[in-house]
Enzyme design. Structure first.
Site, PDB file in Angstrom:
ATOM      1  N   ASP A  42       1.100  -0.778   0.250  1.00 11.71           N
ATOM      2  CA  ASP A  42       0.067  -0.157   0.148  1.00 11.71           C
ATOM      3  C   ASP A  42       0.606   1.532   0.003  1.00 11.71           C
ATOM      4  O   ASP A  42       0.529   2.552  -0.780  1.00 11.71           O
ATOM      5  CB  ASP A  42      -0.833  -0.042   0.591  1.00 11.71           C
ATOM      6  CG  ASP A  42      -1.794   1.536   1.315  1.00 11.71           C
ATOM      7  OD1 ASP A  42      -2.732   0.812  -0.187  1.00 11.71           O
ATOM      8  OD2 ASP A  42      -2.142   2.064   1.693  1.00 11.71           O
ATOM      9  N   CYS A 132     -11.415   3.180  -5.488  1.00  9.18           N
ATOM     10  CA  CYS A 132     -10.618   2.594  -4.220  1.00  9.18           C
ATOM     11  C   CYS A 132     -10.902   3.585  -3.151  1.00  9.18           C
ATOM     12  O   CYS A 132     -11.180   3.381  -2.141  1.00  9.18           O
ATOM     13  CB  CYS A 132      -8.883   3.583  -4.863  1.00  9.18           C
ATOM     14  SG  CYS A 132      -7.722   3.422  -3.087  1.00  9.18           S
ATOM     15  N   TYR A 136     -13.512   1.685  -0.354  1.00  8.15           N
ATOM     16  CA  TYR A 136     -12.637   2.200   1.194  1.00  8.15           C
ATOM     17  C   TYR A 136     -13.582   2.477   1.977  1.00  8.15           C
ATOM     18  O   TYR A 136     -13.657   2.760   2.886  1.00  8.15           O
ATOM     19  CB  TYR A 136     -10.885   3.120   1.010  1.00  8.15           C
ATOM     20  CG  TYR A 136      -9.926   2.018   0.899  1.00  8.15           C
ATOM     21  CD1 TYR A 136      -9.141   1.890   1.862  1.00  8.15           C
ATOM     22  CD2 TYR A 136      -9.761   1.306  -0.659  1.00  8.15           C
ATOM     23  CE1 TYR A 136      -8.314   0.835   1.767  1.00  8.15           C
ATOM     24  CE2 TYR A 136      -9.450   0.550  -0.149  1.00  8.15           C
ATOM     25  CZ  TYR A 136      -7.860  -0.038   0.363  1.00  8.15           C
ATOM     26  OH  TYR A 136      -7.120  -1.016   0.819  1.00  8.15           O
ATOM     27  N   TYR A 162     -10.309   5.384   7.681  1.00  9.65           N
ATOM     28  CA  TYR A 162     -12.188   5.248   6.325  1.00  9.65           C
ATOM     29  C   TYR A 162     -13.125   5.114   6.777  1.00  9.65           C
ATOM     30  O   TYR A 162     -14.229   5.708   6.363  1.00  9.65           O
ATOM     31  CB  TYR A 162     -11.423   3.921   5.746  1.00  9.65           C
ATOM     32  CG  TYR A 162      -9.972   3.585   5.392  1.00  9.65           C
ATOM     33  CD1 TYR A 162      -9.622   4.542   4.183  1.00  9.65           C
ATOM     34  CD2 TYR A 162      -9.536   2.363   5.611  1.00  9.65           C
ATOM     35  CE1 TYR A 162      -7.883   4.384   3.721  1.00  9.65           C
ATOM     36  CE2 TYR A 162      -7.925   2.986   5.132  1.00  9.65           C
ATOM     37  CZ  TYR A 162      -7.471   3.223   4.628  1.00  9.65           C
ATOM     38  OH  TYR A 162      -6.221   3.428   3.485  1.00  9.65           O
ATOM     39  N   GLU A 204      -8.723  -4.080  -7.698  1.00 10.48           N
ATOM     40  CA  GLU A 204      -9.199  -3.684  -5.945  1.00 10.48           C
ATOM     41  C   GLU A 204      -9.516  -4.979  -4.739  1.00 10.48           C
ATOM     42  O   GLU A 204      -8.465  -5.623  -4.729  1.00 10.48           O
ATOM     43  CB  GLU A 204     -10.103  -3.378  -5.175  1.00 10.48           C
ATOM     44  CG  GLU A 204      -9.758  -1.339  -6.270  1.00 10.48           C
ATOM     45  CD  GLU A 204      -8.532  -0.745  -4.646  1.00 10.48           C
ATOM     46  OE1 GLU A 204      -8.507  -2.075  -3.615  1.00 10.48           O
ATOM     47  OE2 GLU A 204      -8.973   0.195  -4.567  1.00 10.48           O
TER      48      GLU A 204
END
Length: 216
Positions: A42, A132, A136, A162, A204
């Site tokens: 990440d 993304c 999230y 998040y 993803e």
């Protein structure tokens, strides 16, 4: 409009936001090695994520569009420093981050998004970027609202990040911006945007798989 993109990206969207990696993370059962592997990849993703928003600034047609991407870029650059500190809490020092090689899943995902931006429009680039942030945000919201996280969950800080109002609001702005870019498009252009959004969602899913199984 974004809801439509998500609906038409199924079943990949569901596989993404309800992935086994996410569920194990919510329940606190995710293997530490899997999370550490994910964190390192990440970090590398954030580098390319920054490049995506820099490219979006170049692709902008006016200052208003440029400002949206500038805000995102600044937020990511700030997040990178926080990410490095967070990695240290998981026993990953800066030298390890700097020497980590990109996984095949990361290479495929980030180069796909950048290619969409290099060869396509700003709408196409944001269609590749959006899964993304939107995903999230949905994951953080889902885990929190459904109270899925266990007591003393080692991954609670990640969940809280998040689920936070700040991140949720950023996701809302992304939805609004992508909607504005989508509205004037022709039917053919919209079909391409849908294809890109769906493909990025598939990427993803592969990224979670990479993290869960420590793939390189």
């Amino acid at each position: 409009m974004v809801t439509q993109l998500i609906q038409q990206a199924r079943p990949y969207w569901h596989a993404y936001v309800r992935h086994e990696f996410v569920q194990q993370l919510a329940h606190g059962t995710l293997a530490k090695t899997s999370f550490q592997h994910y964190l390192k990849q990440d970090y590398l993703y954030l580098f390319h994520y920054s490049r995506m928003f820099a490219l979006a600034m170049y692709k902008s047609e006016n200052f208003a569009q440029m400002e949206v991407s500038r805000e995102h870029l600044n937020a990511v650059l700030d997040e990178i420093q926080l990410h490095i500190k967070y990695c240290q809490q998981w026993g990953i020092d800066e030298q390890t981050l700097f020497s980590t090689q990109e996984s095949s899943a990361l290479i495929a995902y980030t180069r796909y998004v950048l290619d969409c931006g290099m060869t396509g429009s700003l709408a196409e680039l944001y269609a590749a970027i959006a899964p993304c942030m939107l995903g999230y945000a949905e994951i953080g919201r889902w885990i929190t609202e459904e109270k899925l996280s266990v007591a003393n969950n080692p991954y609670q800080t990640w969940i809280d990040t998040y689920a936070s109002d700040e991140f949720q609001q950023s996701a809302v702005k992304t939805r609004e911006f992508l909607t504005a870019l989508y509205q004037p498009l022709t039917t053919q252009q919209r079909e391409k945007v849908q294809h890109i959004f769906t493909t990025a969602t598939r990427m993803e899913v592969a990224f979670w798989e990479m993290g869960l199984h420590c793939q390189v």
